[in-house]
Enzyme design. Structure first.
Site, PDB file in Angstrom:
ATOM      1  N   PRO A 180     -10.151  -6.091  -7.968  1.00 34.29           N
ATOM      2  CA  PRO A 180      -9.059  -6.835  -8.623  1.00 34.29           C
ATOM      3  C   PRO A 180      -7.805  -5.974  -8.674  1.00 34.29           C
ATOM      4  O   PRO A 180      -7.894  -4.752  -8.742  1.00 34.29           O
ATOM      5  CB  PRO A 180      -9.589  -7.079 -10.037  1.00 34.29           C
ATOM      6  CG  PRO A 180     -10.647  -6.050 -10.246  1.00 34.29           C
ATOM      7  CD  PRO A 180     -11.235  -5.760  -8.889  1.00 34.29           C
ATOM      8  N   ASP A 181      -6.651  -6.625  -8.606  1.00 35.17           N
ATOM      9  CA  ASP A 181      -5.390  -5.892  -8.746  1.00 35.17           C
ATOM     10  C   ASP A 181      -5.042  -5.887 -10.239  1.00 35.17           C
ATOM     11  O   ASP A 181      -4.656  -6.917 -10.806  1.00 35.17           O
ATOM     12  CB  ASP A 181      -4.291  -6.562  -7.916  1.00 35.17           C
ATOM     13  CG  ASP A 181      -3.061  -5.672  -7.811  1.00 35.17           C
ATOM     14  OD1 ASP A 181      -2.591  -5.210  -8.876  1.00 35.17           O
ATOM     15  OD2 ASP A 181      -2.600  -5.426  -6.691  1.00 35.17           O
ATOM     16  N   ILE A 182      -5.177  -4.715 -10.848  1.00 38.10           N
ATOM     17  CA  ILE A 182      -5.005  -4.607 -12.302  1.00 38.10           C
ATOM     18  C   ILE A 182      -3.560  -4.909 -12.693  1.00 38.10           C
ATOM     19  O   ILE A 182      -3.281  -5.679 -13.614  1.00 38.10           O
ATOM     20  CB  ILE A 182      -5.417  -3.196 -12.783  1.00 38.10           C
ATOM     21  CG1 ILE A 182      -6.875  -2.938 -12.403  1.00 38.10           C
ATOM     22  CG2 ILE A 182      -5.200  -3.031 -14.288  1.00 38.10           C
ATOM     23  CD1 ILE A 182      -7.319  -1.506 -12.515  1.00 38.10           C
ATOM     24  N   LYS A 195       4.039  -8.155  -7.324  1.00 35.75           N
ATOM     25  CA  LYS A 195       3.185  -7.846  -8.482  1.00 35.75           C
ATOM     26  C   LYS A 195       3.862  -8.216  -9.803  1.00 35.75           C
ATOM     27  O   LYS A 195       3.377  -7.852 -10.859  1.00 35.75           O
ATOM     28  CB  LYS A 195       2.797  -6.373  -8.464  1.00 35.75           C
ATOM     29  CG  LYS A 195       2.060  -5.979  -7.186  1.00 35.75           C
ATOM     30  CD  LYS A 195       1.224  -4.735  -7.357  1.00 35.75           C
ATOM     31  CE  LYS A 195       0.542  -4.372  -6.048  1.00 35.75           C
ATOM     32  NZ  LYS A 195      -0.659  -3.574  -6.253  1.00 35.75           N
ATOM     33  N   LYS A 235     -30.867   5.962  -3.407  1.00 33.19           N
ATOM     34  CA  LYS A 235     -30.037   6.692  -2.442  1.00 33.19           C
ATOM     35  C   LYS A 235     -30.263   6.134  -1.027  1.00 33.19           C
ATOM     36  O   LYS A 235     -31.415   5.943  -0.618  1.00 33.19           O
ATOM     37  CB  LYS A 235     -30.414   8.179  -2.500  1.00 33.19           C
ATOM     38  CG  LYS A 235     -29.499   9.038  -1.683  1.00 33.19           C
ATOM     39  CD  LYS A 235     -29.925  10.492  -1.755  1.00 33.19           C
ATOM     40  CE  LYS A 235     -29.179  11.267  -0.694  1.00 33.19           C
ATOM     41  NZ  LYS A 235     -29.810  12.524  -0.384  1.00 33.19           N
ATOM     42  N   ASN A 277     -10.125   8.420  -4.091  1.00 33.64           N
ATOM     43  CA  ASN A 277      -8.918   8.943  -3.440  1.00 33.64           C
ATOM     44  C   ASN A 277      -8.507  10.258  -4.103  1.00 33.64           C
ATOM     45  O   ASN A 277      -9.163  10.715  -5.038  1.00 33.64           O
ATOM     46  CB  ASN A 277      -7.794   7.899  -3.486  1.00 33.64           C
ATOM     47  CG  ASN A 277      -7.496   7.486  -4.913  1.00 33.64           C
ATOM     48  OD1 ASN A 277      -7.100   8.298  -5.730  1.00 33.64           O
ATOM     49  ND2 ASN A 277      -7.728   6.213  -5.218  1.00 33.64           N
ATOM     50  N   LYS A 328       6.498  -4.740  -3.430  1.00 31.99           N
ATOM     51  CA  LYS A 328       5.523  -4.668  -4.536  1.00 31.99           C
ATOM     52  C   LYS A 328       6.151  -5.121  -5.856  1.00 31.99           C
ATOM     53  O   LYS A 328       5.485  -5.740  -6.684  1.00 31.99           O
ATOM     54  CB  LYS A 328       4.975  -3.246  -4.680  1.00 31.99           C
ATOM     55  CG  LYS A 328       3.878  -2.953  -3.662  1.00 31.99           C
ATOM     56  CD  LYS A 328       3.338  -1.539  -3.706  1.00 31.99           C
ATOM     57  CE  LYS A 328       2.458  -1.333  -2.482  1.00 31.99           C
ATOM     58  NZ  LYS A 328       2.121   0.046  -2.236  1.00 31.99           N
ATOM     59  N   ASP A 369      -8.750   0.266  -3.578  1.00 29.92           N
ATOM     60  CA  ASP A 369      -8.502  -1.131  -3.212  1.00 29.92           C
ATOM     61  C   ASP A 369      -9.789  -1.903  -2.919  1.00 29.92           C
ATOM     62  O   ASP A 369      -9.823  -3.111  -3.041  1.00 29.92           O
ATOM     63  CB  ASP A 369      -7.586  -1.187  -1.985  1.00 29.92           C
ATOM     64  CG  ASP A 369      -6.177  -0.754  -2.356  1.00 29.92           C
ATOM     65  OD1 ASP A 369      -5.704  -1.164  -3.428  1.00 29.92           O
ATOM     66  OD2 ASP A 369      -5.557   0.012  -1.584  1.00 29.92           O
TER      67      ASP A 369
HETATM   68  N1  CTP Z   1      -2.699  -1.306  -8.464  1.00 22.01           N
HETATM   69  C1  CTP Z   1      -3.544  -1.898  -9.368  1.00 22.01           C
HETATM   70  N2  CTP Z   1      -4.747  -2.374  -8.939  1.00 22.01           N
HETATM   71  C2  CTP Z   1      -5.091  -2.299  -7.646  1.00 22.01           C
HETATM   72  C3  CTP Z   1      -4.223  -1.698  -6.710  1.00 22.01           C
HETATM   73  C4  CTP Z   1      -3.025  -1.191  -7.161  1.00 22.01           C
HETATM   74  O1  CTP Z   1      -3.222  -1.942 -10.554  1.00 22.01           O
HETATM   75  N3  CTP Z   1      -6.263  -2.778  -7.264  1.00 22.01           N
HETATM   76  C5  CTP Z   1      -1.370  -0.828  -8.933  1.00 22.01           C
HETATM   77  C6  CTP Z   1      -1.166   0.662  -8.888  1.00 22.01           C
HETATM   78  O2  CTP Z   1      -1.532   1.262 -10.123  1.00 22.01           O
HETATM   79  C7  CTP Z   1       0.332   0.775  -8.650  1.00 22.01           C
HETATM   80  C8  CTP Z   1       0.643  -0.452  -7.806  1.00 22.01           C
HETATM   81  O3  CTP Z   1      -0.421  -1.377  -8.048  1.00 22.01           O
HETATM   82  O4  CTP Z   1       1.056   0.662  -9.839  1.00 22.01           O
HETATM   83  C9  CTP Z   1       0.761  -0.187  -6.332  1.00 22.01           C
HETATM   84  O5  CTP Z   1      -0.362   0.507  -5.883  1.00 22.01           O
HETATM   85  P1  CTP Z   1      -0.472   0.994  -4.375  1.00 22.01           P
HETATM   86  O6  CTP Z   1      -1.765   1.706  -4.204  1.00 22.01           O
HETATM   87  O7  CTP Z   1       0.799   1.701  -3.997  1.00 22.01           O
HETATM   88  O8  CTP Z   1      -0.440  -0.359  -3.603  1.00 22.01           O
HETATM   89  P2  CTP Z   1      -1.530  -1.433  -3.252  1.00 22.01           P
HETATM   90  O9  CTP Z   1      -1.309  -2.626  -4.102  1.00 22.01           O
HETATM   91  O10 CTP Z   1      -2.892  -0.827  -3.321  1.00 22.01           O
HETATM   92  O11 CTP Z   1      -1.121  -1.809  -1.784  1.00 22.01           O
HETATM   93  P3  CTP Z   1      -1.242  -0.944  -0.424  1.00 22.01           P
HETATM   94  O12 CTP Z   1      -2.481  -0.066  -0.594  1.00 22.01           O
HETATM   95  O13 CTP Z   1      -1.356  -1.961   0.627  1.00 22.01           O
HETATM   96  O14 CTP Z   1       0.029  -0.135  -0.322  1.00 22.01           O
END
Ligand code: CTP
Length: 402
Positions: free
Chosen positions: A311-313, A348, A294, A216, A344, A284
């Site tokens: 994983p959501d860190i 979270k 390749k 991104n 969130k 994500d």
């Molecule tokens: N985050 C994380 N790990 C992920 C996704 C997000 O730690 N896999 C953390 C980001 O660093 C931020 C918060 O979660 O502090 C929100 O991230 P954001 O990108 O706004 O949201 P998402 O959880 O990815 O949800 P969405 O894309 O549906 O808005």
């Protein structure tokens, strides 16, 4: 102890009157002051009042042969222990940064072999302008010391950073430098000393094959600024960063990673921490398969890329057994900012969420307009430079855990 002396350059700004108070304060502390008043400065304070307080002749920017014979500008720039610029206007900072020498003040700043302390004062927009930011960066690299500006109401009717530091604060800084504490770190208070702050920043990269990846637009600027602001307040900072084009901030433990899973591992490894700030724009999803060959476009034709969730860190750290006392998430949204961000905060398990609207040029840009959401409400901050946002957030952290 030998007599201490500073050379005070008084710039042209409404805050120039504070230079008079500064001269008095310094005199009480046994510090002598030689003075130069710029042409613009003389619109705000008179050589007579300045000379009356310092008890010495005041030099002005008006060219005078007798002045030059009495004390040449080179000698003037070197006969003090420290040069102090109060108020340091945008114009004086620009001249000093670029090495202009078209009047007595700028010539002196270019000729001096002494440390220079600047107390900036200007309108908040001028302070945040990229030109001023660059000039300050140059001056810092040249070992200049900055005191202030403070946040508050300004003479121009606006609110924000730009108001000059109070004379007592400037006098304290001068005294510290004259006492030999010439390192910048010695000047600032360290309210986050002994606190460990873990920060994630930048994007993650999820490889598709050896030459392609999913990622991104995150530049890492906001996360790096927060790391720098926390380190400046004495915190031990671990910065887990995805790939960005930024220099590591000074005094910060850097851990470079590529993927979301590496970022999670590195973050867990860095625990325990007092504060976790999750600024990273974590990808994500990652491709389900990552081949080491390749992918050829002919073979892959019309085949959609299969993805799986990363994983959501933030959620993992906030829900883990080693949960830091203060967990701060970011919420990058393009619409419905407040509602999504509040969701969130709950989903979270965060204490605070810093929400921002990324539909404009926030990602990669130098400014940010954020809403700080806590369990007790939402506080909308004005548009600020990313480092100003970082400093304000660091200050909130001090108020909460410092
Ligand atoms: N985050 C994380 N790990 C992920 C996704 C997000 O730690 N896999 C953390 C980001 O660093 C931020 C918060 O979660 O502090 C929100 O991230 P954001 O990108 O706004 O949201 P998402 O959880 O990815 O949800 P969405 O894309 O549906 O808005």
């Amino acid at each position: 102890m030998s007599e201490k002396r500073i050379l005070l350059i008084i710039g042209g700004g409404i805050a120039a009157f504070k230079a008079l108070l500064l001269i008095r304060l310094l005199a009480k502390r046994g510090i002598k002051t030689s003075t130069i008043i710029t042409k613009a400065g003389a619109e705000f304070v008179t050589p007579l009042s300045v000379g009356g307080l310092s008890g010495e002749k005041t030099y002005t920017d008006l060219f005078s042969l007798s002045d030059e014979q009495e004390m040449g500008h080179i000698e003037l720039s070197r006969s003090s222990d420290l040069v102090v610029v109060v108020p340091a206007t945008a114009d004086l900072l620009a001249k000093a940064a670029r090495g202009l020498a078209n009047d007595l003040a700028s010539t002196t700043l270019l000729a001096t072999d002494k440390r220079v302390l600047y107390a900036p004062a200007m309108n908040v927009r001028m302070w945040e302008h990229p030109a001023t930011r660059r000039n300050i960066q140059i001056l810092r690299e040249n070992h200049a010391v900055f005191v202030g500006p403070d946040e508050g109401d300004m003479a121009c009717g606006e609110f924000g950073f730009g108001r000059m530091a109070e004379p007592e604060t400037i006098a304290d800084a001068i005294e510290k430098i004259l006492d030999g504490k010439t390192h910048l770190d010695d000047l600032a208070p360290k309210p986050l000393k002994n606190k460990h702050i873990l920060i994630t920043a930048g994007p993650t990269r999820e490889p598709i094959d050896p030459v392609r990846f999913l990622s991104n637009h995150s530049s890492g600027k906001q996360g790096y600024a927060i790391a720098k602001a926390c380190a400046a307040l004495g915190a031990k900072v671990t910065l887990v960063s995805g790939p960005v084009a930024l220099a590591p901030p000074q005094g910060v433990n850097m851990v470079q990673v590529e993927t979301a899973r590496e970022m999670l591992d590195a973050s867990k490894h860095a625990l325990p921490a007092d504060v976790f700030i999750s600024v990273a724009a974590v990808a994500d999803w990652r491709p389900k398969t990552n081949t080491n060959k390749k992918i050829k476009k002919d073979k892959q034709k019309l085949q959609p890329l299969a993805l799986r969730e990363n994983p959501d860190i933030l959620r993992t750290i906030a829900g883990g057994k080693n949960r830091p006392k203060l967990v701060i998430g970011f919420a990058a949204e393009t619409d419905n900012v407040l509602n999504y961000a509040k969701a969130k905060l709950a989903n979270k398990n965060c204490d605070w969420i810093v929400a921002n609207d990324v539909s404009g040029d926030v990602m990669g840009g130098d400014n940010n307009k954020v809403i700080l959401i806590t369990k007790s409400g939402a506080d909308m901050w004005p548009l600020m430079g990313k480092f100003e946002v970082a400093k304000k957030l660091a200050q909130k952290i001090v108020e909460t855990i410092g």
